[in-house]
Scaffold this active site. Structure first.
Site, short mmCIF file in Angstrom:
data_model
loop_
_atom_site.label_atom_id
_atom_site.label_comp_id
_atom_site.label_asym_id
_atom_site.label_seq_id
_atom_site.Cartn_x
_atom_site.Cartn_y
_atom_site.Cartn_z
N GLY A 86 0.83 -1.22 0.00
CA GLY A 86 0.00 0.00 0.00
C GLY A 86 0.85 1.25 0.00
O GLY A 86 2.06 1.21 0.20
N LYS A 109 4.16 12.58 -2.83
CA LYS A 109 5.03 11.52 -2.30
C LYS A 109 5.85 12.13 -1.17
O LYS A 109 6.58 13.11 -1.40
CB LYS A 109 5.97 11.04 -3.41
CG LYS A 109 5.88 9.55 -3.68
CD LYS A 109 6.78 9.16 -4.83
CE LYS A 109 7.63 7.96 -4.46
NZ LYS A 109 8.43 7.50 -5.62
N ASP A 121 8.06 6.50 8.16
CA ASP A 121 7.63 7.83 8.61
C ASP A 121 6.74 8.54 7.58
O ASP A 121 6.26 9.64 7.83
CB ASP A 121 8.84 8.70 8.95
CG ASP A 121 9.79 8.88 7.77
OD1 ASP A 121 9.47 8.39 6.66
OD2 ASP A 121 10.85 9.51 7.95
N GLY A 122 6.56 7.91 6.42
CA GLY A 122 5.71 8.53 5.40
C GLY A 122 6.35 9.74 4.73
O GLY A 122 5.70 10.47 3.99
N ARG A 172 3.78 13.77 -8.03
CA ARG A 172 3.87 12.87 -9.18
C ARG A 172 2.56 12.88 -9.95
O ARG A 172 1.48 12.85 -9.35
CB ARG A 172 4.17 11.46 -8.67
CG ARG A 172 4.18 10.40 -9.73
CD ARG A 172 4.92 9.15 -9.29
NE ARG A 172 4.23 8.39 -8.25
CZ ARG A 172 4.75 7.30 -7.67
NH1 ARG A 172 5.95 6.87 -8.01
NH2 ARG A 172 4.07 6.66 -6.75
N ASP A 248 4.83 -4.46 -7.39
CA ASP A 248 4.17 -3.23 -6.92
C ASP A 248 4.72 -2.00 -7.65
O ASP A 248 4.17 -0.91 -7.51
CB ASP A 248 4.34 -3.06 -5.41
CG ASP A 248 5.78 -3.16 -4.95
OD1 ASP A 248 6.43 -4.18 -5.28
OD2 ASP A 248 6.27 -2.23 -4.30
N ASN A 249 5.77 -2.18 -8.43
CA ASN A 249 6.32 -1.06 -9.21
C ASN A 249 6.09 -1.25 -10.70
O ASN A 249 6.83 -0.70 -11.52
CB ASN A 249 7.82 -0.92 -8.92
CG ASN A 249 8.09 -0.51 -7.47
OD1 ASN A 249 7.23 0.11 -6.84
ND2 ASN A 249 9.24 -0.86 -6.96
P1 AMP Z 1 9.06 1.50 -2.98
O1 AMP Z 1 10.47 1.25 -2.58
O2 AMP Z 1 8.78 2.92 -3.30
O3 AMP Z 1 8.57 0.60 -4.06
O4 AMP Z 1 8.19 1.20 -1.67
C1 AMP Z 1 7.89 -0.08 -1.15
C2 AMP Z 1 6.89 0.02 -0.04
O5 AMP Z 1 7.46 0.70 1.09
C3 AMP Z 1 5.64 0.82 -0.40
O6 AMP Z 1 4.56 0.22 0.26
C4 AMP Z 1 5.94 2.19 0.16
O7 AMP Z 1 4.78 2.93 0.41
C5 AMP Z 1 6.67 1.84 1.45
N1 AMP Z 1 7.55 2.93 1.91
C6 AMP Z 1 8.69 3.34 1.34
N2 AMP Z 1 9.22 4.38 2.03
C7 AMP Z 1 8.39 4.66 3.06
C8 AMP Z 1 8.38 5.61 4.14
N3 AMP Z 1 9.35 6.50 4.29
N4 AMP Z 1 7.35 5.56 5.00
C9 AMP Z 1 6.36 4.66 4.86
N5 AMP Z 1 6.31 3.73 3.89
C10 AMP Z 1 7.31 3.71 2.99
MG MG Z 2 6.97 1.41 -5.12
#
Ligand code: AMP
Ligand code: MG
Length: 483
Positions: A86, A109, A121-122, A172, A248-249
């Site tokens: 998610g 983002k 931390d979002g 984005r 997921d990407n």
């Molecule tokens: P990604 O590396 O962008 O494909 O992210 C993989 C998963 O990790 C996704 O569910 C992202 O929403 C989550 N995620 C990545 N960085 C953060 C962050 N700083 N805080 C919360 N969730 C994260």
């Molecule tokens: Mg991703």
């Protein structure tokens, strides 16, 4: 309304997403915004960079008409299935219909925690924000389907990574953020009703012409296979390595999404990897077509219950659809490399020549982009010294040039070569330098890089330094995730 929202995803069943207001930041400042893209989206370019606009891109102001949500999805990460990922640091503000009539998502983002943040931390540091801005806009200018960059801001807050770093938010724009992992999320829950809603939504949104009322799920699968195949055909001839092709990407729209540890190759090698987390070289340059097929097979699995009542029938139909990929890929890949090399004939000998060329480039660790750039100059009548200088063994260079002259048609193919071989790509060491300057509060190198990359096929003397390969001490050998 400053942004003409029309939010169709938020009208889907509620279990597909979770409403989520962005979390405020201390003192946002604009790094850069994209007026050309804003115009396409029906957003006023003055407002885009106004105090209200900047507050919006920082998540401090929820604009009229927005319905901020975080989307649910799952995914295979390096082949391991994670049933719940998610949006953990992304919040969809809403959708607009652009000037071409296409529906586009506007998403923040780094705008704070969501229901799916788990331990995160979002937030985002400005490094990954600048990287995504540079590379996604460069990919667009290079003619590759991609998500886009509308704005980047600093937050005036720090995020805690290995050390404290300046925080940022990236805006984005995407055809949608529906991923293979979105289907996997509902498939894992055996929620056929949600899957059906997703199929209908994705088909209407991305592939209305491909719809087959008799079998919408199969129509969607076939359209996505085609779009993803065509996308990989665009990546390889540019030396692009996505770096983290987890399911997921992988966007259903066929756009490149998620610029984390991505990279453009310097010296050519088919097993080239930059991502610090890709220890097994799963996502190496030359593995990308087979990984794309693997990912599409995961999508097919989620759709089986909708493709046919009988599972064996469904598998047969899905396998037929997946079988499109290899031949389509091979044809597109060879056509792209014929264009890069100035070859006219689509036959076994040009196929063999492409293969042996890549072998000799790998053996000599030849800079991929400069090789085709200088070869294009040779095709235009300049001498070959710059091509020769790229090889570690001069004898290999001369032998290769002789064989190239025997098979290529530089006179008739020059225009195609020029259109296939960019002069500028976002070099890893230039991105890294722009990021390091950004952390010092200096966005001049970042802005210069983005400006230069808007016309990657045009020689411009003021940007000629950006064409150069890295020196041995400038070379970036590892890239990192977008967190
Ligand atoms: P990604 O590396 O962008 O494909 O992210 C993989 C998963 O990790 C996704 O569910 C992202 O929403 C989550 N995620 C990545 N960085 C953060 C962050 N700083 N805080 C919360 N969730 C994260
Ligand atoms: Mg991703």
């Amino acid at each position: 309304m400053q942004i003409p929202f029309d939010n169709s995803y938020a009208r889907l069943p509620e279990r597909l997403f979770a409403p989520q207001t962005p979390t405020r930041v201390a003192s946002p400042q604009l790094i850069r915004a994209n007026p050309g893209l804003a115009a396409e989206l029906g957003i006023d370019s003055t407002w885009l960079e106004s105090a209200e606009g900047v507050s919006t891109w920082a998540g401090n102001l929820v604009p009229e008409g927005a319905q901020p949500i975080a989307q649910a999805y799952a995914g295979h990460q390096f082949a391991n299935f994670v049933p719940q990922l998610g949006d953990g640091r992304a919040i969809l503000l809403g959708e607009v219909i652009d000037t071409h009539g296409n529906r586009r998502d506007i998403q923040l983002k780094g705008a704070g925690r969501t229901a799916w943040s788990r331990g995160g931390d979002g937030r985002a540091a400005i490094g990954p924000v600048l990287r995504e801005y540079i590379v996604s806009e460069a990919m667009h200018a290079l003619g590759v389907p991609t998500t886009r960059a509308l704005a980047a801001v600093t937050t005036g807050e720090e995020v805690q990574r290995e050390s404290p770093l300046a925080g940022g938010v990236f805006t984005r724009v995407a055809a949608s953020h529906i991923r293979v992992g979105t289907f996997q999320y509902f498939s894992a829950q055996e929620d056929t009703e949600a899957l059906r809603a997703l199929v209908d939504h994705a088909l209407a949104r991305h592939y209305p012409a491909a719809n087959d009322p008799a079998n919408p799920a199969l129509a969607l699968l076939t359209a996505v296979i085609t779009a993803q195949c065509d996308l990989i055909i665009r990546w390889l001839p540019l030396g692009f390595i996505h770096g983290v092709m987890n399911t997921d990407n992988v966007a259903i729209s066929g756009e490149t999404i998620d610029y984390g540890p991505c990279a453009f190759m310097d010296g050519f090698h088919p097993q080239c990897v930059y991502s610090s987390i890709d220890r097994g070289a799963r996502y190496a340059w030359g593995n990308q077509p087979s990984i794309a097929q693997w990912n599409l097979t995961r999508l097919a699995e989620t759709l089986l219950p909708l493709i046919a009542e009988d599972r064996d029938d469904a598998i047969k139909l899905a396998e037929q659809a997946l079988a499109i990929f290899p031949d389509r890929f091979q044809a597109g890949y060879l056509a792209a490399f014929r264009a890069k090399l100035g070859l006219t004939e689509a036959n076994d000998s040009s196929k063999e020549f492409i293969k042996s060329t890549l072998e000799i480039l790998a053996k000599n660790e030849v800079d991929f982009t400069l090789f085709f750039r200088h070869l294009t100059r040779v095709a235009a009548g300049e001498d070959a010294a710059e091509v020769v200088a790229l090889f570690s063994a001069e004898t290999d260079a001369n032998a290769w040039l002789e064989s190239w002259r025997a098979v290529a048609s530089p006179d008739t193919e020059l225009t195609k070569m020029q259109a296939a071989n960019p002069i500028l790509i976002p070099r890893n060491h230039r991105i890294e330098a722009a990021i390091q300057a950004g952390y010092r509060g200096d966005f001049v190198p970042f802005n210069r890089l983005v400006d230069a990359l808007t016309l990657p096929f045009t020689a411009d003397a003021q940007f000629s330094d950006l064409e150069q390969a890295p020196s041995s001490d400038e070379r970036v050998t590892e890239t990192f995730c977008g967190t």
